[in-house]
Design an enzyme around this catalytic site. Structure first.
Site, PDB file in Angstrom:
ATOM      1  N   ARG A  62      29.357  31.614  82.138  1.00 23.51           N
ATOM      2  CA  ARG A  62      30.312  30.914  83.007  1.00 23.51           C
ATOM      3  C   ARG A  62      31.325  31.917  83.533  1.00 23.51           C
ATOM      4  NH1 ARG A  62      33.759  27.144  79.978  1.00 23.51           N
ATOM      5  NH2 ARG A  62      35.302  28.748  80.330  1.00 23.51           N
ATOM      6  N   GLU A  83      37.773  35.633  84.042  1.00 26.31           N
ATOM      7  CA  GLU A  83      36.926  36.342  83.077  1.00 26.31           C
ATOM      8  C   GLU A  83      35.485  35.867  83.234  1.00 26.31           C
ATOM      9  OE1 GLU A  83      36.998  35.516  78.902  1.00 26.31           O
ATOM     10  OE2 GLU A  83      37.524  33.429  79.187  1.00 26.31           O
ATOM     11  N   ASN A 123      32.274  34.835  80.976  1.00 25.38           N
ATOM     12  CA  ASN A 123      31.945  34.445  79.600  1.00 25.38           C
ATOM     13  C   ASN A 123      30.441  34.522  79.362  1.00 25.38           C
ATOM     14  OD1 ASN A 123      34.682  33.189  78.694  1.00 25.38           O
ATOM     15  ND2 ASN A 123      34.295  32.281  80.696  1.00 25.38           N
ATOM     16  N   SER A 156      31.697  26.424  77.247  1.00 24.23           N
ATOM     17  CA  SER A 156      31.821  25.001  76.950  1.00 24.23           C
ATOM     18  C   SER A 156      32.091  24.174  78.207  1.00 24.23           C
ATOM     19  CB  SER A 156      32.925  24.781  75.916  1.00 24.23           C
ATOM     20  OG  SER A 156      34.129  25.319  76.382  1.00 24.23           O
ATOM     21  N   LYS A 213      36.183  41.969  77.618  1.00 23.66           N
ATOM     22  CA  LYS A 213      37.111  42.084  78.758  1.00 23.66           C
ATOM     23  C   LYS A 213      37.157  43.523  79.269  1.00 23.66           C
ATOM     24  CE  LYS A 213      39.442  37.815  77.861  1.00 23.66           C
ATOM     25  NZ  LYS A 213      38.636  37.208  76.780  1.00 23.66           N
ATOM     26  N   LYS A 245      45.463  41.751  77.897  1.00 27.79           N
ATOM     27  CA  LYS A 245      44.393  41.045  77.169  1.00 27.79           C
ATOM     28  C   LYS A 245      43.756  41.909  76.085  1.00 27.79           C
ATOM     29  CE  LYS A 245      43.020  38.063  80.997  1.00 27.79           C
ATOM     30  NZ  LYS A 245      41.869  37.477  81.707  1.00 27.79           N
ATOM     31  N   GLU A 273      38.010  36.127  72.422  1.00 29.85           N
ATOM     32  CA  GLU A 273      37.618  34.972  73.227  1.00 29.85           C
ATOM     33  C   GLU A 273      38.263  33.723  72.650  1.00 29.85           C
ATOM     34  OE1 GLU A 273      35.747  35.363  75.890  1.00 29.85           O
ATOM     35  OE2 GLU A 273      35.551  37.471  75.396  1.00 29.85           O
ATOM     36  N   GLY A 274      38.334  32.702  73.468  1.00 28.29           N
ATOM     37  CA  GLY A 274      38.653  31.377  72.930  1.00 28.29           C
ATOM     38  C   GLY A 274      40.083  30.925  73.100  1.00 28.29           C
ATOM     39  N   ARG A 300      38.980  22.993  85.165  1.00 29.08           N
ATOM     40  CA  ARG A 300      39.949  22.686  84.102  1.00 29.08           C
ATOM     41  C   ARG A 300      41.344  22.868  84.675  1.00 29.08           C
ATOM     42  NH1 ARG A 300      38.665  26.909  79.656  1.00 29.08           N
ATOM     43  NH2 ARG A 300      38.088  27.934  81.597  1.00 29.08           N
TER      44      ARG A 300
HETATM   45  P1  ADP Z   1      40.000  33.660  76.788  1.00 26.87           P
HETATM   46  O1  ADP Z   1      38.847  34.504  76.408  1.00 26.87           O
HETATM   47  O2  ADP Z   1      40.978  33.481  75.708  1.00 26.87           O
HETATM   48  O3  ADP Z   1      39.566  32.375  77.452  1.00 26.87           O
HETATM   49  P2  ADP Z   1      41.033  34.396  79.434  1.00 26.87           P
HETATM   50  O4  ADP Z   1      40.892  35.736  80.022  1.00 26.87           O
HETATM   51  O5  ADP Z   1      40.203  33.321  80.029  1.00 26.87           O
HETATM   52  O6  ADP Z   1      40.792  34.534  77.865  1.00 26.87           O
HETATM   53  O7  ADP Z   1      42.547  33.960  79.503  1.00 26.87           O
HETATM   54  C1  ADP Z   1      43.008  32.718  79.006  1.00 26.87           C
HETATM   55  C2  ADP Z   1      43.810  31.966  80.052  1.00 26.87           C
HETATM   56  O8  ADP Z   1      44.897  32.774  80.503  1.00 26.87           O
HETATM   57  C3  ADP Z   1      43.040  31.629  81.316  1.00 26.87           C
HETATM   58  O9  ADP Z   1      42.333  30.426  81.162  1.00 26.87           O
HETATM   59  C4  ADP Z   1      44.149  31.530  82.355  1.00 26.87           C
HETATM   60  O10 ADP Z   1      44.779  30.252  82.280  1.00 26.87           O
HETATM   61  C5  ADP Z   1      45.135  32.584  81.885  1.00 26.87           C
HETATM   62  N1  ADP Z   1      44.869  33.872  82.585  1.00 26.87           N
HETATM   63  C6  ADP Z   1      44.073  34.869  82.180  1.00 26.87           C
HETATM   64  N2  ADP Z   1      44.036  35.890  83.056  1.00 26.87           N
HETATM   65  C7  ADP Z   1      44.834  35.534  84.084  1.00 26.87           C
HETATM   66  C8  ADP Z   1      45.228  36.170  85.309  1.00 26.87           C
HETATM   67  N3  ADP Z   1      44.792  37.384  85.653  1.00 26.87           N
HETATM   68  N4  ADP Z   1      46.073  35.488  86.123  1.00 26.87           N
HETATM   69  C9  ADP Z   1      46.535  34.258  85.788  1.00 26.87           C
HETATM   70  N5  ADP Z   1      46.213  33.616  84.645  1.00 26.87           N
HETATM   71  C10 ADP Z   1      45.371  34.238  83.784  1.00 26.87           C
HETATM   72 MG    MG Z   2      38.827  31.986  79.308  1.00 26.75          MG
END
Ligand code: ADP
Ligand code: MG
Length: 490
Positions: free
Chosen positions: A125, A143, A145, A150, A320, A380, A384-385, A466
């Site tokens: 995804r 990101e 995945n 899910s 990442k 970051k 994950e998660g 979402r």
């Molecule tokens: P995880 O693996 O924990 O899902 P993500 O990279 O998806 O990590 O980051 C978690 C959440 O943080 C995302 O769902 C989003 O809401 C916010 N986020 C992450 N990166 C960005 C970004 N570059 N700009 C804005 N919001 C972000």
């Molecule tokens: Mg995420």
């Protein structure tokens, strides 16, 4: 673009009741915290579909097969590239990334340097937000995945729910007419497509092994509150493809499965397993209880002939750090040698700036950014998660608490600034009227040979929207920050 419907208190109360009873009647549900098995809650959802520009949606759909191929090619053709990344990450994150990588290497060592089952299934995804910075509107990747993605099972239900509420007239208190043009609320086909991806892997396994009847093993978290999302896929597998499934936690694998002539069996029924579908194993907490046994399980599964969804290396490719390295044009180009220049530009245009925090020239630049303009960035770690990122002004303070040499474990990513919408969110019996921002996920399925590099099947597999309150940095639905949504295309 139409504004959200405006309803009287009486009409809204009636609408909420219709919504809740539709969710319960149709399985748009989750277990609440501390649940009893017989009793569920409505999944947190928005009252209305959230507007999304048609072009932005299409742009995300259009690049999915390219991303599927990119990650499949990295795994099959970029082993040295990935191994370099993972060796570094393992130094900083010994207990998790390090353990996954070590388990991958152990599995190879036990099998003369080869993966036991070269066929690998990716149910991926790719997550985006529509960036509205600099008055430009474009999708930008949050990101990619590669494991345990899910909400593919629940997402179609949200589209169906919003279509029902629209078509029954509940969005129009005065005349009971559909408020939105019915064609403008699309329904994701993600549950069907994910089930089809799993069924195809099962089919390939059977043709490889001349084995007509095999089952799929879902590796799941104990006490999973989002299990209905998974069950919808399981039910479709059986109904549409005649493929049975079993569910076991990582901790149960060693006792409840057995390997015979390299094939994996469910011990109790002696059903042969064609595909191991991981909906657990992506976070350290999945290995916390009886840790040794869980890691042993991971090795046992990797070293069986069952097709893994995903293999350890495919899971690890979703780091990442990989995403950061792919923002360099020459790297992505190398792994997509046959892509058209138009498709390549489309794919590259979804990246925002991402930097390492090491001593490379880019890294040195990024260290300056982190301290001089932290409000533009998110930091970051390799996890994950949800719940692991560090945002904006918290970044400098966070970094200063670490040794500078440990900063390399993180990537610095430009923040995306999405549009906010005044939708309403229903959680339990509460209606929240607050600005929300949305994250679009596009699912993809890809079945490929990790050794040969052949791709047997590559498909786009529906989507997910979402949403979360714009006041919260993160939007985990199960974690209680966010909700599932559907799209009003304009
Ligand atoms: P995880 O693996 O924990 O899902 P993500 O990279 O998806 O990590 O980051 C978690 C959440 O943080 C995302 O769902 C989003 O809401 C916010 N986020 C992450 N990166 C960005 C970004 N570059 N700009 C804005 N919001 C972000
Ligand atoms: Mg995420």
């Amino acid at each position: 673009m139409k504004a959200f419907p405006e309803l009287s208190k009486v009409d809204q109360d009636e609408l909420v009741e219709r919504l809740q009873q539709w969710c319960l009647a149709n399985g748009l549900v989750m277990y609440p915290p501390n649940f009893a098995k017989f009793s569920v809650s409505c999944a947190p959802v928005t009252l209305f579909p959230t507007p999304l520009a048609r072009e932005a949606f299409q742009a995300a759909v259009d690049v999915q097969k390219g991303f599927n191929e990119l990650y499949a090619n990295i795994v099959s053709q970029g082993k040295a590239f990935l191994t370099d990344i993972l060796r570094d990450l393992s130094l900083f994150d010994r207990d998790f990334t390090g353990k996954l990588f070590e388990t991958y290497q152990k599995a190879l060592a036990l099998n003369d340097g080869n993966v036991k089952q070269p066929l690998t299934l990716g149910l991926f995804r790719s997550d985006y937000m529509v960036d509205e910075k600099d008055s430009e509107t474009s999708i930008k990747q949050i990101e990619f995945n590669t494991v345990s993605v899910s909400f593919g099972g629940l997402s179609p239900k949200v589209g169906e729910l919003h279509n029902y509420l629209n078509n029954c007239g509940a969005y129009d208190g005065n005349y009971s007419m559909p408020y939105y043009d019915p064609d403008s609320i699309p329904i994701s086909d993600s549950s069907e497509k994910l089930a089809k991806g799993l069924a195809l892997a099962d089919y390939y396994y059977d043709s490889q092994k001349d084995q007509p009847s095999t089952v799929i093993l879902f590796v799941v978290q104990e006490e999973e509150r989002n299990c209905f999302d998974q069950r919808h896929i399981e039910y479709l597998l059986l109904k549409e493809h005649g493929v049975k499934s079993f569910r076991l936690s990582l901790d149960e694998i060693v006792s409840d499965t057995t390997v015979n002539s390299e094939k994996l069996y469910i011990k109790k029924t002696m059903d042969e397993v064609s595909v191991v579908y991981f909906r657990s194993g992506y976070s350290p907490s999945d290995y916390a209880k009886n840790s040794d046994r869980c890691w042993q399980a991971r090795l046992l599964l990797e070293n069986s002939l069952a097709i893994k969804c995903p293999s350890l290396l495919t899971q690890l490719s979703g780091a990442k750090k990989t995403q950061q390295v792919l923002t360099k044009r020459e790297v992505t180009k190398k792994f997509l040698p046959t892509i058209s220049s138009g498709d390549f530009e489309k794919l590259m245009s979804t990246f925002v700036a991402m930097y390492p925090l090491d001593n490379s020239p880019d890294g040195k630049k990024a260290k300056k950014f982190a301290f001089e303009q932290p409000e533009k960035y998110v930091l970051k770690p390799q996890r994950e998660g949800g719940g692991n990122n560090i945002y904006k002004k918290d970044i400098p303070e966070f970094l200063l608490k670490l040794d500078e040499k440990d900063w390399s474990a993180y990537v610095l990513m430009e923040l995306i600034e999405p549009a906010v919408h005044a939708n309403k969110v229903i959680r339990s019996d509460d209606v929240y009227t607050e600005d929300i921002v949305s994250e679009l996920g596009i699912f993809g399925t890809v079945l490929f040979d990790e050794d040969e590099g052949t791709i047997m099947s590559n498909e786009t597999a529906g989507w997910l929207l979402r949403s979360k309150f714009s006041s919260s940095n993160e939007g985990g639905v199960a974690a209680g920050f966010g909700c599932v949504d559907s799209i009003y295309l304009y």
